[in-house]
Design a protein around this motif. Sequence first.
Motif, short mmCIF file in Angstrom:
data_model
loop_
_atom_site.label_atom_id
_atom_site.label_comp_id
_atom_site.label_asym_id
_atom_site.label_seq_id
_atom_site.Cartn_x
_atom_site.Cartn_y
_atom_site.Cartn_z
N UNK A 1 0.83 -1.22 0.00
CA UNK A 1 0.00 0.00 0.00
C UNK A 1 0.86 1.26 0.00
N UNK A 2 0.43 2.25 -0.75
CA UNK A 2 1.21 3.45 -0.95
C UNK A 2 1.25 4.31 0.33
N UNK A 3 2.35 5.05 0.47
CA UNK A 3 2.52 6.01 1.56
C UNK A 3 2.88 7.36 0.96
N UNK A 4 2.03 8.35 1.15
CA UNK A 4 2.33 9.69 0.64
C UNK A 4 3.44 10.33 1.47
N UNK A 5 4.26 11.15 0.82
CA UNK A 5 5.33 11.86 1.53
C UNK A 5 5.06 13.36 1.45
N UNK A 6 4.87 13.97 2.61
CA UNK A 6 4.74 15.42 2.71
C UNK A 6 6.04 15.95 3.32
N UNK A 7 6.61 16.95 2.70
CA UNK A 7 7.88 17.48 3.20
C UNK A 7 7.70 18.93 3.64
N UNK A 8 8.32 19.26 4.77
CA UNK A 8 8.29 20.62 5.31
C UNK A 8 9.74 21.06 5.48
N UNK A 9 10.13 22.10 4.76
CA UNK A 9 11.50 22.59 4.83
C UNK A 9 11.57 23.93 5.53
N UNK A 10 12.54 24.08 6.41
CA UNK A 10 12.76 25.33 7.13
C UNK A 10 14.14 25.86 6.80
N UNK A 11 14.22 27.10 6.32
CA UNK A 11 15.45 27.82 6.02
C UNK A 11 15.94 27.53 4.61
N UNK A 12 16.87 28.33 4.16
CA UNK A 12 17.44 28.18 2.81
C UNK A 12 18.51 27.10 2.75
N UNK A 13 18.81 26.43 3.87
CA UNK A 13 19.84 25.40 3.86
C UNK A 13 19.33 24.05 3.42
N UNK A 14 18.03 23.92 3.22
CA UNK A 14 17.51 22.62 2.81
C UNK A 14 17.84 22.36 1.34
#
Length: 562
Positions: free
Chosen positions: A464-477
Motif C-alpha cells: 500500500x502506498x505512503x504519501x510523503x509530505x515534506x516541510x522545509x525550514x530555512x534556505x539550507x535545505x
Amino acid sequence: MELPRFSNITRNARLVLISGLAAALVACGGGSGGDDSGSGGGGGGAPPPPPPPPQTTGTLSVTVTDDAGVAIDRAAVRVTVGTAAPLTATTGPNGTASISNVPTGTATVEASKDLYIPGTASATITASQTTSAPPLRITRRVGQVSASIRDQFAAAIPNAQVRATIEDRTVLGVTAANGTVTLAGVPTGAVTVSTTAAGFAPSVTTNVAVVESQTAPYSAILVRVTQAAGGFVSARIPAGGLSADGRTLDFRIQVIVIDETGQGVQSLTAANFSLNNCANVDPAVVECVRDQFTDADASYVRSTSTATSFALIPGQPRVPYFASLLLDQSRSILDTDPTDARIFATKIFLDDLGTGDVVALSAFASSPASGENPALIPQTPVTQYGFSTDGRSFFDELDLLAVQEGGDTPLYEALNEMIGYSRTNATTQGRAVVLFTDGKDFPTCQPSSAACRAASIALANQDPKVDIFTIGLSDDIDFEAMAELADGANGIFLFAENAEQLIPIYGSLGALLSKSLVSYEMVWRIEADRTGVFQSGRSVLGRMQINTTSNPIELPFVVRIP
C-alpha cells in the motif's frame, strides 16, 4: 535819686527771665561763644539712632533624591531647630526646596514621600546666610514580582525578557528554562509588567500591585507570531510544452497558499503570482537547470509577467488519515529554530486531530563517528514514540525534544524507516509520512542522495502506498530533494523561510493530508539563453513570489522534465 522798691523786683524778674532763655538755648544746641559748627561752647547735634537688633535666622536649601540619585518631585521637607516651630516646604521637579527664616543653630531636616522610606540630615544655620543641607536620599519601598511565562499549551518559554516599570524605574529579568523569573527590588505601587520573547507577540499588563517586602505573582501567556506560507503541490510539462530546440519550456504548476491563521487562501488572482527569473533565484548559484550527469548550468527568463493560464482548484473532501510525523533533531535546529516553533507547531496539528485520524510521532538524528556533536534523542537514527488518536498524549515527548537537538541529519535512512512503519501500522485510512527538516541529507546516503531519493520514492509508491509530505525550514535545505520527494510520492512540499511560517503550515496539515485545501494551478513559459538547455531528465529550479494581504511569500519549486 533813689528808685522805688518795686523797680528792684522788676529787675530781679528780668534776670530770671534772661537766665531761663539761656538755658533753653543750650538745650537746643545753641550757645554763646561757639563757632558755626556748634562744636564749641558746650553745643552739638541730636544723638544717633540706636543700632538694629542682630539677625537670628538664615535660609536652608535642600535637595532630595532617591536611592538611584534621581531627583524627587513633590517630596515633603520638614526643618526643626531646637524648640522653634517646624518649617515645611515641598520640592520642585528638580528635587530642591528653599526654606527661609530658619532659626540659627543646628537644624534637623527630614524628607518624606508616599511609598518611600524617609531620610534625615542635619545642617548648621548661619544668620543671614544660605546653607545647603547634605543631599537627602529617600529610599523607595520595594517588593518582588514572581513571573511565569508560558505559551498557549502551558509550555515554559525560556529567555523571555520581563520588565517591571513604575514611573521612571525599570527592573529587568530573563526567564530560566522553566519559564520563570523573580524580579527583586521592584518599587511599590501600581507596576506595569511587559514581556517580550523572540517569535512571540509582546504582552503588557498594567496595575500589578507591588507591596513592600511582599512578592506579587504575575503570569503571561504569549501568542506566537505567525506568517502566511505556501506549498508546492506538483509541476508537470503539458503536451507540447517543450520546444523542439530545447530553448523554450511551458510547465503547469499547482501551489497552495496558507494565511497566518492556518486557513487556505482562495481569493488570489493571477496578478498575485510572479515568477522569478533564474538570476534572482540565488545569485551565488547560477545552476537553475540541473542535470545529474552533465554540466547543465544555464539561466532562463519568464516570457510573460503573469501566467499564461490560471485556475482555482477546489479541495477534495476531508478523509481520515494515518500520519507519521518525522522531526529533524540535528544540531542545526538550534540555529534555525531557536524558539522551538516546530514543537509548538506540531502541538497545533496534534491538538486538531479529527474523528478517525491516527498520528505517530518520531524524531531522527545520528551521532558522527568523531564523537563530537552527538545526537541527543534516545535512539538513533530514529526514536519512535508510537501512535495515538489523542494528539495531546505526545505533548510531554515534544517538550523533551525541545532540549534534545544534536547530531547529523540521516534523512533518507530515517525516512525509509518511517515509510515502513506507516505501511505496517496504518489501517485503511490514507497513509503519509510528514518529514520536517532544516538541512540536507548528511552524512550523504550512498551511492548518492539522488539515488537514495529515487529509492525512497519507489518504496513509498509500493502497495500500500505512503504519501510523503515534506516541510522545509530555512534556505539550507535541499529544495530539489524536498520537492521531488513530495511530487514523486503524491504529497506536498511546504516551505518556511522562517519559524513563524511553520505554525500556519502545521495548522493546515490536517486539511493538507486530505488534499482538502483549495489550490492554484497556472502555466508559465520560460526561455533559456541558448538552445538545448531544456532536455529530458533535467530539472528546472525556480522560485515564485506570492503577494498576500499579510506578507509576501517566496516559494521554491522544481519541475522535472520527463
